[in-house]
Write an enzyme that holds these catalytic residues in place. Sequence first.
Site, PDB file in Angstrom:
ATOM      1  N   HIS A 119       0.853  -1.197   0.000  1.00 14.81           N
ATOM      2  CA  HIS A 119       0.000   0.000   0.000  1.00 14.81           C
ATOM      3  C   HIS A 119       0.885   1.243   0.000  1.00 14.81           C
ATOM      4  CE1 HIS A 119      -2.982   2.947   1.216  1.00 14.81           C
ATOM      5  NE2 HIS A 119      -3.894   2.067   0.830  1.00 14.81           N
ATOM      6  N   GLU A 132      -3.720   3.048  -7.359  1.00 13.94           N
ATOM      7  CA  GLU A 132      -4.173   4.138  -6.483  1.00 13.94           C
ATOM      8  C   GLU A 132      -3.207   5.322  -6.583  1.00 13.94           C
ATOM      9  OE1 GLU A 132      -6.621   2.539  -2.795  1.00 13.94           O
ATOM     10  OE2 GLU A 132      -4.502   2.613  -2.370  1.00 13.94           O
TER      11      GLU A 132
HETATM   12  O1  G3P Z   1      -6.605   1.449   0.589  1.00 12.62           O
HETATM   13  C1  G3P Z   1      -7.566   2.333   0.118  1.00 12.62           C
HETATM   14  C2  G3P Z   1      -7.098   3.713   0.071  1.00 12.62           C
HETATM   15  O2  G3P Z   1      -5.765   3.983  -0.012  1.00 12.62           O
HETATM   16  C3  G3P Z   1      -7.986   4.713  -0.529  1.00 12.62           C
HETATM   17  O3  G3P Z   1      -8.358   5.487   0.555  1.00 12.62           O
HETATM   18  O4  G3P Z   1      -9.802   6.959   1.807  1.00 12.62           O
HETATM   19  O5  G3P Z   1      -9.248   7.479  -0.560  1.00 12.62           O
HETATM   20  O6  G3P Z   1     -10.768   5.584  -0.033  1.00 12.62           O
HETATM   21  P1  G3P Z   1      -9.603   6.428   0.425  1.00 12.62           P
END
Ligand code: G3P
Length: 222
Positions: free
Chosen positions: A93, A141
């Site tokens: 992550h 992400e």
């Molecule tokens: O692991 C999920 C994350 O990094 C995304 O976080 O709070 O933007 O949904 P969020």
Amino acid sequence: MRSPIVVVNFKTYPEVCGARGLEIARKIDEAMRETKGSAVIAPQQTDLALIAREAKVPVFAQHLDNAVQGSTTGYVTPEGVKAAGCVGTLLNHSEHRIRGDELELIVERCRKAGLKTIVCSNTVAVCKACTHFAPDFIAIEPPELIGGDLSVTSADPKIVESAVEAVKGIDPKVKVLCGAGVKTGTDVKKAIELGADGVLLASGIVKAKDPKAVMIEMLRAL
Ligand code: G3P
């Protein structure tokens, strides 16, 4: 674990620590039962055994260490979380990176231990490199959108499409999730339209006034 899927990372949010984590896991159980949608949760490491025992939703760890079993202290191993009732783990992550060579070894060790893996990555290039490890899922992400109110599906749809194309071009068996800022059913629907096999999110559920209602909306959008 069916896809498309909604994966909820509890991170270290105080809202889902201890008994409160179990409470939200049970709400997710109800949302899954009512919608027949597929979900996974990644509770805090300290709550894994409790939640895996008491809730129905499949439980993942948030991170694992490639420490040998035995004379090592304070690490969380694949075999340990498997014994605690987990079915998989997030790895690499943005908030808990793992070196590439180490990551490959942990993915392989998880496979041997019977754990599914979701490898997170911040760029399409990292997605490509990690696909060669053959994890079950790759999650794209963009770090700058994590925890914000703008979903990656609207802020950067291209990165989702490119990640899907890159990963499937190397190994079509590897599923692709997208995450960062995902908050609504509309965001989930858009992720699926962009070719993703689901979403990875945290604050959209953990900080919601009514987590069950948001979870139902997301599962219905799959
Ligand atoms: O692991 C999920 C994350 O990094 C995304 O976080 O709070 O933007 O949904 P969020």
